[in-house]
Design an enzyme around this catalytic site. Structure first.
Site, PDB file in Angstrom:
ATOM      1  N   ASP A  44      47.258  44.419  47.234  1.00 45.73           N
ATOM      2  CA  ASP A  44      46.386  44.254  46.081  1.00 45.73           C
ATOM      3  C   ASP A  44      45.715  45.583  45.742  1.00 45.73           C
ATOM      4  O   ASP A  44      44.734  45.975  46.376  1.00 45.73           O
ATOM      5  CB  ASP A  44      45.317  43.197  46.382  1.00 45.73           C
ATOM      6  CG  ASP A  44      44.437  42.966  45.169  1.00 45.73           C
ATOM      7  OD1 ASP A  44      44.898  42.295  44.232  1.00 45.73           O
ATOM      8  OD2 ASP A  44      43.305  43.506  45.134  1.00 45.73           O
ATOM      9  N   TYR A  49      40.801  51.909  42.359  1.00 44.45           N
ATOM     10  CA  TYR A  49      40.676  52.215  43.786  1.00 44.45           C
ATOM     11  C   TYR A  49      41.039  53.668  44.086  1.00 44.45           C
ATOM     12  O   TYR A  49      40.765  54.169  45.189  1.00 44.45           O
ATOM     13  CB  TYR A  49      41.522  51.252  44.646  1.00 44.45           C
ATOM     14  CG  TYR A  49      41.170  49.778  44.453  1.00 44.45           C
ATOM     15  CD1 TYR A  49      39.962  49.406  43.865  1.00 44.45           C
ATOM     16  CD2 TYR A  49      42.036  48.759  44.840  1.00 44.45           C
ATOM     17  CE1 TYR A  49      39.636  48.072  43.659  1.00 44.45           C
ATOM     18  CE2 TYR A  49      41.706  47.424  44.646  1.00 44.45           C
ATOM     19  CZ  TYR A  49      40.507  47.090  44.045  1.00 44.45           C
ATOM     20  OH  TYR A  49      40.187  45.769  43.852  1.00 44.45           O
ATOM     21  N   LYS A  78      45.647  46.597  38.676  1.00 42.95           N
ATOM     22  CA  LYS A  78      44.675  46.038  37.725  1.00 42.95           C
ATOM     23  C   LYS A  78      44.306  47.041  36.634  1.00 42.95           C
ATOM     24  O   LYS A  78      44.191  48.249  36.895  1.00 42.95           O
ATOM     25  CB  LYS A  78      43.390  45.616  38.454  1.00 42.95           C
ATOM     26  CG  LYS A  78      43.632  44.720  39.651  1.00 42.95           C
ATOM     27  CD  LYS A  78      42.362  44.166  40.259  1.00 42.95           C
ATOM     28  CE  LYS A  78      42.643  43.542  41.610  1.00 42.95           C
ATOM     29  NZ  LYS A  78      42.701  44.503  42.719  1.00 42.95           N
ATOM     30  N   HIS A 111      41.033  43.713  35.247  1.00 43.71           N
ATOM     31  CA  HIS A 111      40.122  43.814  36.403  1.00 43.71           C
ATOM     32  C   HIS A 111      38.781  43.122  36.131  1.00 43.71           C
ATOM     33  O   HIS A 111      38.258  42.395  36.985  1.00 43.71           O
ATOM     34  CB  HIS A 111      39.910  45.297  36.732  1.00 43.71           C
ATOM     35  CG  HIS A 111      39.547  45.551  38.157  1.00 43.71           C
ATOM     36  ND1 HIS A 111      39.931  46.665  38.835  1.00 43.71           N
ATOM     37  CD2 HIS A 111      38.808  44.842  39.040  1.00 43.71           C
ATOM     38  CE1 HIS A 111      39.463  46.630  40.075  1.00 43.71           C
ATOM     39  NE2 HIS A 111      38.774  45.531  40.215  1.00 43.71           N
TER      40      HIS A 111
HETATM   41  P1  NAD Z   1      37.000  42.143  52.926  1.00 48.66           P
HETATM   42  O1  NAD Z   1      36.215  40.900  52.867  1.00 48.66           O
HETATM   43  O2  NAD Z   1      38.469  42.098  53.062  1.00 48.66           O
HETATM   44  O3  NAD Z   1      36.500  43.126  54.075  1.00 48.66           O
HETATM   45  C1  NAD Z   1      35.163  43.396  54.296  1.00 48.66           C
HETATM   46  C2  NAD Z   1      34.951  44.143  55.579  1.00 48.66           C
HETATM   47  O4  NAD Z   1      35.395  43.356  56.678  1.00 48.66           O
HETATM   48  C3  NAD Z   1      35.709  45.444  55.682  1.00 48.66           C
HETATM   49  O5  NAD Z   1      34.782  46.410  56.063  1.00 48.66           O
HETATM   50  C4  NAD Z   1      36.752  45.222  56.776  1.00 48.66           C
HETATM   51  O6  NAD Z   1      36.950  46.376  57.556  1.00 48.66           O
HETATM   52  C5  NAD Z   1      36.137  44.136  57.605  1.00 48.66           C
HETATM   53  N1  NAD Z   1      37.149  43.257  58.233  1.00 48.66           N
HETATM   54  C6  NAD Z   1      38.355  42.891  57.740  1.00 48.66           C
HETATM   55  N2  NAD Z   1      38.976  42.039  58.567  1.00 48.66           N
HETATM   56  C7  NAD Z   1      38.132  41.844  59.617  1.00 48.66           C
HETATM   57  C8  NAD Z   1      38.211  41.057  60.774  1.00 48.66           C
HETATM   58  N3  NAD Z   1      39.261  40.282  61.036  1.00 48.66           N
HETATM   59  N4  NAD Z   1      37.169  41.099  61.648  1.00 48.66           N
HETATM   60  C9  NAD Z   1      36.095  41.852  61.392  1.00 48.66           C
HETATM   61  N5  NAD Z   1      35.954  42.634  60.292  1.00 48.66           N
HETATM   62  C10 NAD Z   1      36.972  42.620  59.405  1.00 48.66           C
HETATM   63  O7  NAD Z   1      36.477  42.812  51.636  1.00 48.66           O
HETATM   64  P2  NAD Z   1      36.941  43.465  50.333  1.00 48.66           P
HETATM   65  O8  NAD Z   1      37.664  44.730  50.624  1.00 48.66           O
HETATM   66  O9  NAD Z   1      35.743  43.470  49.474  1.00 48.66           O
HETATM   67  O10 NAD Z   1      37.948  42.430  49.659  1.00 48.66           O
HETATM   68  C11 NAD Z   1      39.312  42.390  49.962  1.00 48.66           C
HETATM   69  C12 NAD Z   1      40.163  42.933  48.816  1.00 48.66           C
HETATM   70  O11 NAD Z   1      39.921  42.197  47.635  1.00 48.66           O
HETATM   71  C13 NAD Z   1      39.850  44.372  48.396  1.00 48.66           C
HETATM   72  O12 NAD Z   1      40.385  45.324  49.285  1.00 48.66           O
HETATM   73  C14 NAD Z   1      40.475  44.403  47.025  1.00 48.66           C
HETATM   74  O13 NAD Z   1      41.877  44.535  47.104  1.00 48.66           O
HETATM   75  C15 NAD Z   1      40.106  43.026  46.495  1.00 48.66           C
HETATM   76  N6  NAD Z   1      38.864  43.050  45.694  1.00 48.66           N
HETATM   77  C16 NAD Z   1      38.977  42.833  44.364  1.00 48.66           C
HETATM   78  C17 NAD Z   1      37.861  42.876  43.569  1.00 48.66           C
HETATM   79  C18 NAD Z   1      37.987  42.611  42.090  1.00 48.66           C
HETATM   80  O14 NAD Z   1      37.040  42.908  41.346  1.00 48.66           O
HETATM   81  N7  NAD Z   1      39.085  42.062  41.645  1.00 48.66           N
HETATM   82  C19 NAD Z   1      36.609  43.146  44.122  1.00 48.66           C
HETATM   83  C20 NAD Z   1      36.499  43.342  45.500  1.00 48.66           C
HETATM   84  C21 NAD Z   1      37.639  43.279  46.274  1.00 48.66           C
END
Ligand code: NAD
Length: 322
Positions: A44, A49, A78, A111
């Protein structure tokens, strides 16, 4: 290949993917390559990014080494709001494709709703929210139906197999469904136990729009911005209810959070660069939560949204021009 979700376009989307937001440029190619090696097939990404070139390098290496073919992968990008004017959509998509080194995206999303004034990529890329790169938010007059018609053109021109939207609410979806010749195949939204979005998810189910959850771990992703409302919350992975359910199933709290979403029929796209965690996150569909566990997680809903555009602006200094 793990579980998939059938999109209204006819294509299958993996239910568990890898999120690329905040994956830093120096490690991004290796992270994507390692994620493919670990079994991830959905990536994604987004223009915003700022790492699409490096993501493409990771993909190219995996394909060159014969780990996967392009057809095995499902790649999302996006459209950023400054490219929502009708004539700017295709060039923006082509720029992202060229950065990735791809001929088509499996899914291309708007987006955020709300077109902003065009910023030439030669001036600044990725452009971010501000017209001047500092503080000005400048609207474009382009309405959504114009942007969506241009998105439909991407399917016609075979630049995107499926098209969809992100950060849209029910009202705008209802409006789009009245004029869309190709209905949005997917909606990507913030979704975690503090923001369960029951009505929006029901609407999407009824309309055949696949839902992808982002920021499945809630506040965890927003601490680095110093958001006070993220700091004020109990971290979901330390929450007593979640850790209790995890212990009962012999799973990690993170897997419970991801399973709660996938058992609802949503796709998830967690992000991590730690190899053990990469595998754990991907293995989040191999067990089932009990209905009472699901209900208790739902009951944590507080309607708290962390990824609000205004959270990234200094609203006192923000200028909005019509
Ligand atoms: P996330 O919820 O995936 O991760 C948040 C944090 O949790 C990170 O610091 C990560 O290192 C940590 N983490 C991940 N797996 C873990 C685990 N198993 N145990 C402990 N910690 C863990 O957050 P995110 O990056 O905000 O969202 C995921 C993806 O969603 C993004 O990378 C992006 O591709 C997408 N996204 C899209 C939008 C949008 O506006 N469309 C906005 C935010 C994120």
């Amino acid at each position: 290949m793990g579980p998939t979700i059938k999109l209204s376009s006819g294509y299958e989307m993996p239910q568990v993917g890898f999120g690329l937001w905040k994956v830093d440029n120096a490690t991004c190619a290796d992270t994507v390559y390692n994620a493919i090696k670990a079994g991830y097939r959905l990536f994604d990404g987004a223009c915003d990014y700022g790492n699409e070139k490096e993501c493409g390098e990771g993909v190219a290496r995996a394909i060159k080494e014969g780990l996967v073919t392009r057809e095995d992968l499902f790649i999302t990008s996006k459209l950023w709001p400054v490219f929502e004017d009708g004539d700017k959509v295709e060039p923006a998509c082509r720029r992202s494709l060229s950065d990735w080194g791809l001929e088509y995206f499996d899914l291309y999303l708007i987006h955020f709703p709300g077109a902003l004034k065009y910023v030439d990529p030669a001036v600044r890329y990725p452009p971010g929210w501000h017209f001047d790169g500092k503080s000005q938010i400048v609207r474009s007059s382009t309405p959504m139906h114009v942007t969506w018609a241009a998105m439909e053109g991407l399917v016609t021109n075979k630049l995107a197999r499926s098209i969809g939207v992100s950060n849209f609410q029910a009202q705008l979806l209802y409006d789009m469904l009245r004029y869309a010749k190709i209905p949005p195949a997917a909606l990507q939204i913030e979704h975690h136990p503090y923001l369960v979005q029951k009505e929006l998810v029901s609407l999407c189910k009824a309309e055949g729009i696949a839902v992808t959850a982002y920021s499945s771990f809630g506040p965890a992703s927003f601490l680095e911005f110093g958001f006070k409302h993220a700091e004020a919350m109990v971290p979901l992975m330390q929450d007593e209810l979640i850790t209790g359910i995890a212990a009962r199933h012999g799973k990690e709290p993170s897997q419970v959070l991801l399973r709660w979403a996938t058992q609802r029929g949503l796709a998830v796209i967690p992000k991590t660069s730690r190899p053990a965690v990469l595998a754990q996150n991907l293995e989040c569909t191999g067990f089932d939560l009990e209905q009472d566990e699901i209900d208790k997680i739902f009951a944590k809903d507080m309607g708290i949204r962390f990824n609000q555009p205004s959270n990234y602006f200094d609203t006192d200094k923000m200028w909005i021009f019509g």
